[in-house]
Design a protein around this motif. Structure first.
Motif, mmCIF file in Angstrom:
data_model
loop_
_atom_site.group_PDB
_atom_site.id
_atom_site.type_symbol
_atom_site.label_atom_id
_atom_site.label_comp_id
_atom_site.label_asym_id
_atom_site.label_seq_id
_atom_site.Cartn_x
_atom_site.Cartn_y
_atom_site.Cartn_z
ATOM 1 N N THR A 35 0.844 -1.204 0.000
ATOM 2 C CA THR A 35 0.000 0.000 0.000
ATOM 3 C C THR A 35 0.879 1.253 0.000
ATOM 4 N N GLY A 36 2.044 1.189 0.670
ATOM 5 C CA GLY A 36 2.948 2.348 0.692
ATOM 6 C C GLY A 36 3.402 2.702 -0.719
ATOM 7 N N ILE A 39 0.480 4.147 -2.663
ATOM 8 C CA ILE A 39 0.154 5.514 -2.225
ATOM 9 C C ILE A 39 1.188 6.502 -2.769
ATOM 10 N N ARG A 40 2.481 6.130 -2.689
ATOM 11 C CA ARG A 40 3.521 7.049 -3.207
ATOM 12 C C ARG A 40 3.350 7.265 -4.712
ATOM 13 N N TYR A 56 -1.283 13.081 5.156
ATOM 14 C CA TYR A 56 -1.126 12.053 6.202
ATOM 15 C C TYR A 56 0.265 11.425 6.106
ATOM 16 N N THR A 57 0.601 10.993 4.900
ATOM 17 C CA THR A 57 1.845 10.261 4.695
ATOM 18 C C THR A 57 3.059 11.108 5.069
ATOM 19 N N ALA A 61 1.538 9.886 9.536
ATOM 20 C CA ALA A 61 0.260 9.344 10.033
ATOM 21 C C ALA A 61 -0.291 8.320 9.042
ATOM 22 N N LEU A 62 -1.274 7.547 9.467
ATOM 23 C CA LEU A 62 -1.893 6.583 8.559
ATOM 24 C C LEU A 62 -2.958 7.268 7.711
ATOM 25 N N VAL A 63 -3.068 6.826 6.488
ATOM 26 C CA VAL A 63 -4.127 7.262 5.585
ATOM 27 C C VAL A 63 -5.425 6.601 6.098
ATOM 28 N N VAL A 68 -7.447 2.914 2.099
ATOM 29 C CA VAL A 68 -6.563 1.765 1.818
ATOM 30 C C VAL A 68 -7.357 0.479 1.633
ATOM 31 N N GLY A 89 2.670 -3.939 4.340
ATOM 32 C CA GLY A 89 2.168 -2.640 4.819
ATOM 33 C C GLY A 89 0.660 -2.568 4.921
ATOM 34 N N PHE A 90 -0.015 -3.665 4.712
ATOM 35 C CA PHE A 90 -1.468 -3.758 4.898
ATOM 36 C C PHE A 90 -1.768 -5.139 5.447
ATOM 37 N N ARG A 92 -2.795 -2.392 8.623
ATOM 38 C CA ARG A 92 -2.028 -1.650 9.625
ATOM 39 C C ARG A 92 -2.888 -1.264 10.815
ATOM 40 N N ARG A 160 13.434 9.009 1.260
ATOM 41 C CA ARG A 160 11.995 9.274 1.400
ATOM 42 C C ARG A 160 11.771 10.416 2.380
ATOM 43 N N ASP A 162 9.396 10.870 4.386
ATOM 44 C CA ASP A 162 8.940 10.407 5.698
ATOM 45 C C ASP A 162 9.994 9.564 6.420
ATOM 46 N N ARG A 171 6.193 7.704 13.197
ATOM 47 C CA ARG A 171 5.757 6.463 12.535
ATOM 48 C C ARG A 171 5.918 5.261 13.462
HETATM 49 P P1 AMP Z 1 5.172 2.304 3.989
HETATM 50 O O1 AMP Z 1 5.891 2.454 2.699
HETATM 51 O O2 AMP Z 1 4.485 0.956 4.106
HETATM 52 O O3 AMP Z 1 6.007 2.630 5.194
HETATM 53 O O4 AMP Z 1 3.976 3.385 3.966
HETATM 54 C C1 AMP Z 1 4.248 4.767 3.865
HETATM 55 C C2 AMP Z 1 3.050 5.568 4.336
HETATM 56 O O5 AMP Z 1 1.900 5.270 3.521
HETATM 57 C C3 AMP Z 1 2.595 5.301 5.758
HETATM 58 O O6 AMP Z 1 3.334 6.028 6.718
HETATM 59 C C4 AMP Z 1 1.137 5.751 5.697
HETATM 60 O O7 AMP Z 1 1.033 7.160 5.681
HETATM 61 C C5 AMP Z 1 0.726 5.259 4.313
HETATM 62 N N1 AMP Z 1 0.214 3.857 4.376
HETATM 63 C C6 AMP Z 1 0.758 2.757 3.798
HETATM 64 N N2 AMP Z 1 0.032 1.659 4.046
HETATM 65 C C7 AMP Z 1 -1.007 2.062 4.822
HETATM 66 C C8 AMP Z 1 -2.097 1.392 5.446
HETATM 67 N N3 AMP Z 1 -2.282 0.067 5.321
HETATM 68 N N4 AMP Z 1 -2.972 2.149 6.168
HETATM 69 C C9 AMP Z 1 -2.821 3.482 6.297
HETATM 70 N N5 AMP Z 1 -1.804 4.172 5.764
HETATM 71 C C10 AMP Z 1 -0.900 3.479 5.026
#
Ligand code: AMP
Length: 217
Positions: A35-36, A39-40, A56-57, A61-63, A68, A89-90, A92, A160, A162, A171
């Motif tokens: 999911t990350g 989202i990116r 959020y990202t 914070a979480l989306v 998602v 990443g899902f 979460r 990145r 974040d 995080r």
């Molecule tokens: P990651 O690459 O998995 O560390 O995700 C980067 C960012 O994307 C996270 O800090 C959240 O903002 C968002 N994100 C990714 N996966 C989720 C999820 N399952 N639920 C909510 N936000 C998510």
């Protein structure tokens, strides 16, 4: 006969979920769904979802769950997921895990990569990513071949937003408060294996593959 692998990687940001997911995906010939990464990608392409997720990202914070959950339910319906998949990443949060249950996909292995917070902070400072294909490297533990560009697509590696130290601490808090309860959720279902993250990627991979083989035999 072995079962199709339908697995989840849990773990703090920077615990190695993406790296191990890619290795396992290649070995089993199944897709990694991150999911990350999705989202990116959406943020880069300025899609409606990307615009909604960006704030959020960027602050760690979480989306919102519904966003998602929507992305994942669409993705899991695609043909390439029918013989198995890896979720990186899902879920979460507990509501995300409950929504996944309702999709009826039958998760049969959840590996939680265990890495101490101090180690995470140290690892994140050395993480480099490819903004084009999503590949992830570490300047010491998992460098790209020439140290500056992606082995897979040649794009210059970057840091990145974040992964900035102050965002990493937020995080980690989000992980402990909202994601770690999933260990209990999947522990009760009997599908959880804890894998201690090792210094060398290949050692974590060996422990991860043992856990997977046990889960699907
Ligand atoms: P990651 O690459 O998995 O560390 O995700 C980067 C960012 O994307 C996270 O800090 C959240 O903002 C968002 N994100 C990714 N996966 C989720 C999820 N399952 N639920 C909510 N936000 C998510």
């Amino acid at each position: 006969m072995t079962k199709n692998l339908k697995m989840i990687f849990l773990g703090a940001p920077g615990a190695g979920k993406g790296t191990q997911s890619d290795i396992v995906a290649e070995k089993y010939g199944i897709p990694t769904i991150s999911t990350g990464v999705m989202i990116r990608e959406a943020i880069k392409n300025n899609t409606e979802m990307g615009l909604a997720a960006k704030a959020y990202t960027e602050k760690g914070a979480l989306v919102p769950d519904e966003v998602v959950i929507g992305i994942i339910s669409e993705r899991l319906e695609k043909a390439d997921c029918q013989n198995g998949f890896i979720l990186d990443g899902f879920p979460r949060t507990v509501p995300q895990a409950e929504a996944l249950d309702q999709m009826g996909v039958g998760i049969n292995c959840v590996v939680s990569l265990e890495v101490a917070d101090e180690k995470i902070v140290e690892r994140m400072s050395g993480r480099r990513v490819c903004a084009k294909c999503g590949a992830s490297y570490h300047i010491l533990y998992n460098p790209s071949e020439n140290g500056t560009s992606c082995d897979k697509c040649g794009e210059a590696l970057s840091i990145r937003k974040d992964d900035a130290p102050e965002v990493v601490l937020d995080r980690l808090n989000v992980y402990h408060n909202q994601t770690e309860p999933l260990k209990d959720f999947y522990g009760k279902k009997g599908v959880l294996v804890l894998v201690e993250g090792q210094e060398e990627v290949k050692d974590t991979t060996r422990l991860t593959l043992e856990a997977i083989e046990n889960a699907i035999k």
